[in-house]
Design a protein around this motif. Structure first.
Motif, PDB file in Angstrom:
ATOM      1  N   PRO A 119      46.480  32.597  42.723  1.00 11.85           N
ATOM      2  CA  PRO A 119      46.942  33.975  42.509  1.00 11.85           C
ATOM      3  C   PRO A 119      46.325  34.580  41.265  1.00 11.85           C
ATOM      4  N   CYS A 120      46.492  35.900  41.137  1.00 15.26           N
ATOM      5  CA  CYS A 120      46.039  36.614  39.948  1.00 15.26           C
ATOM      6  C   CYS A 120      46.760  36.053  38.728  1.00 15.26           C
ATOM      7  N   ARG A 157      48.721  37.440  45.326  1.00 12.01           N
ATOM      8  CA  ARG A 157      47.924  36.509  46.120  1.00 12.01           C
ATOM      9  C   ARG A 157      46.637  37.181  46.568  1.00 12.01           C
ATOM     10  N   GLN A 158      45.586  36.408  46.591  1.00 15.54           N
ATOM     11  CA  GLN A 158      44.302  36.955  46.990  1.00 15.54           C
ATOM     12  C   GLN A 158      44.250  37.180  48.488  1.00 15.54           C
ATOM     13  N   THR A 159      43.765  38.352  48.849  1.00 18.45           N
ATOM     14  CA  THR A 159      43.525  38.635  50.255  1.00 18.45           C
ATOM     15  C   THR A 159      42.054  38.957  50.415  1.00 18.45           C
ATOM     16  N   ASP A 160      41.426  38.300  51.330  1.00 20.29           N
ATOM     17  CA  ASP A 160      40.003  38.519  51.530  1.00 20.29           C
ATOM     18  C   ASP A 160      39.777  39.766  52.377  1.00 20.29           C
ATOM     19  N   SER A 186      34.584  40.217  47.908  1.00 18.69           N
ATOM     20  CA  SER A 186      35.952  40.365  47.445  1.00 18.69           C
ATOM     21  C   SER A 186      35.984  41.182  46.160  1.00 18.69           C
ATOM     22  N   TRP A 230      38.144  40.894  44.001  1.00 17.71           N
ATOM     23  CA  TRP A 230      38.735  40.049  42.973  1.00 17.71           C
ATOM     24  C   TRP A 230      37.651  39.511  42.049  1.00 17.71           C
ATOM     25  N   ARG A 231      38.018  39.354  40.800  1.00 13.97           N
ATOM     26  CA  ARG A 231      37.094  38.849  39.807  1.00 13.97           C
ATOM     27  C   ARG A 231      37.457  37.423  39.439  1.00 13.97           C
ATOM     28  N   ARG A 232      36.433  36.629  39.278  1.00 10.05           N
ATOM     29  CA  ARG A 232      36.656  35.269  38.801  1.00 10.05           C
ATOM     30  C   ARG A 232      36.311  35.213  37.327  1.00 10.05           C
ATOM     31  N   LEU A 292      41.691  34.085  38.469  1.00  7.17           N
ATOM     32  CA  LEU A 292      41.310  35.209  39.307  1.00  7.17           C
ATOM     33  C   LEU A 292      42.041  36.443  38.812  1.00  7.17           C
ATOM     34  N   CYS A 333      43.151  40.264  40.089  1.00  5.55           N
ATOM     35  CA  CYS A 333      43.232  41.123  41.265  1.00  5.55           C
ATOM     36  C   CYS A 333      42.698  42.522  40.931  1.00  5.55           C
TER      37      CYS A 333
END
Ligand code: ZN
Ligand code: ZN
Length: 108
Positions: A2-3, A9-12, A18, A20-22, A31, A33
């Motif tokens: 999760p963020c 929660r991550q959703t693709d 995505s 989302w950032r790593r 991660l 969001c």
């Protein structure tokens, strides 16, 4: 995963990369969001590459690699799993708890 800020929660997405950032924060892979990327200094909270200052870091087995310049450094903090696994006395505690349970036997 999760963020790290809000726990979302991550959703693709169906298409494309995505949003989302790593990153790596305190030597842990995190991660972020899309919501938390908005208007927040999230990059300032992440670990930066000591060589090039990039936040595109990847954390793995005790080391942190920069995806921008390729620099690899040892993670300063031991991963949590290893700390608990190697903590003195823990296995004894677990064994004691297990034997208590076994001794008590089924109660139902
Ligand atoms: Zn978030
Ligand atoms: Zn770098």
């Amino acid at each position: 995963m999760p963020c790290y800020r809000c726990g979302a929660r991550q959703t693709d997405p169906d298409h494309g990369p995505s949003p989302w950032r790593r990153g790596v924060r305190e030597d842990r892979q995190v991660l972020i969001c899309p919501d938390c990327q908005n208007g927040l200094d999230w990059a300032g909270e992440l670990d930066h590459c000591t060589a090039c200052g990039s936040t595109t870091l990847v954390c793995r087995l005790g080391e942190v690699e920069c995806r921008t310049c390729g620099q690899v450094r040892a993670a300063e903090r031991t991963p949590e799993t290893r700390v608990s696994a190697g903590a003195p006395g823990l296995s004894e505690e677990v064994a004691a708890a297990l034997s208590r349970v076994l001794r008590r036997g089924p109660t139902t």
